[in-house]
Design an enzyme around this catalytic site. Sequence first.
Site, PDB file in Angstrom:
ATOM      1  N   HIS A 138       0.892  -1.157  -0.010  1.00  0.00           N
ATOM      2  CA  HIS A 138      -0.003   0.044  -0.208  1.00  0.00           C
ATOM      3  C   HIS A 138       0.860   1.243  -0.025  1.00  0.00           C
ATOM      4  CE1 HIS A 138      -4.041   1.727   1.063  1.00  0.00           C
ATOM      5  NE2 HIS A 138      -3.397   2.600   0.590  1.00  0.00           N
ATOM      6  N   LEU A 139       0.782   1.982  -1.215  1.00  0.00           N
ATOM      7  CA  LEU A 139       1.572   3.439  -1.157  1.00  0.00           C
ATOM      8  C   LEU A 139       1.323   4.332  -0.204  1.00  0.00           C
ATOM      9  CD1 LEU A 139       3.537   4.692  -3.150  1.00  0.00           C
ATOM     10  CD2 LEU A 139       1.522   5.837  -4.072  1.00  0.00           C
ATOM     11  N   HIS A 140       2.431   4.860   0.259  1.00  0.00           N
ATOM     12  CA  HIS A 140       2.230   5.943   1.198  1.00  0.00           C
ATOM     13  C   HIS A 140       3.655   6.764   1.206  1.00  0.00           C
ATOM     14  CE1 HIS A 140       4.207   2.432   3.328  1.00  0.00           C
ATOM     15  NE2 HIS A 140       4.896   3.374   4.180  1.00  0.00           N
ATOM     16  N   GLN A 141       3.312   8.063   1.430  1.00  0.00           N
ATOM     17  CA  GLN A 141       4.463   9.175   1.603  1.00  0.00           C
ATOM     18  C   GLN A 141       4.703   9.449   2.894  1.00  0.00           C
ATOM     19  OE1 GLN A 141       5.668  11.632  -1.604  1.00  0.00           O
ATOM     20  NE2 GLN A 141       4.602  13.383  -0.622  1.00  0.00           N
ATOM     21  N   HIS A 142       5.908   9.370   3.302  1.00  0.00           N
ATOM     22  CA  HIS A 142       6.188  10.106   4.678  1.00  0.00           C
ATOM     23  C   HIS A 142       6.611  11.378   4.624  1.00  0.00           C
ATOM     24  CE1 HIS A 142       6.869   5.949   6.563  1.00  0.00           C
ATOM     25  NE2 HIS A 142       7.010   5.490   5.320  1.00  0.00           N
TER      26      HIS A 142
END
Length: 182
Positions: A138-142
């Site tokens: 699941h793509l996620h940007q920090h």
Amino acid sequence: MSVTDEVDAHEFGGDPDGFERLWTPHRLAYVKSDKPAGESRGCPLCRKAEEDDRAALVVHRGEHCYVVLNLYPYNPGHLMVCPYRHVAMYTEITDAERDEMSVLTQRSMTLLERSSGPQGFNIGMNQGRVGGAGISAHLHQHIVPRWEGDANFLPIIGRTKALPELLDDTWQRLSAAFREDR
């Protein structure tokens, strides 16, 4: 190097590399629940999108993406921007998801600057397991706020990360900032 690292390296046919290891068994629940793209039932980021905001640490919901506090933050205010859709790679998101992810990243940075005054940020995505993604399906940007001296001796020598704010306090502060910034 600890004795156990040296023994483990020799036991498994390798040579000691001189690196200490940081073992984080508390993250195993995330790693084990990670499902291949398309299987969203076990995905912690899909579950967060369906749960109560406070319980899931969601500070803002957009049309295509949401903003959530990292459960294991590097620093107070460590956020992640995630599409609702269960998709693994940046190349797989729609233009609308990409655009909203960008807008929410920028807005998150602005609100973090106002609410806690960081001196810098780390922004990034780890793609795939070998790219360092803890939840690779699941793509996620920090978005990690940074301050001078936040990487001091404590995590390096003391093997402890000092976080001066409880997650619920951070959630209250940032969810209020998003509500007020409409």
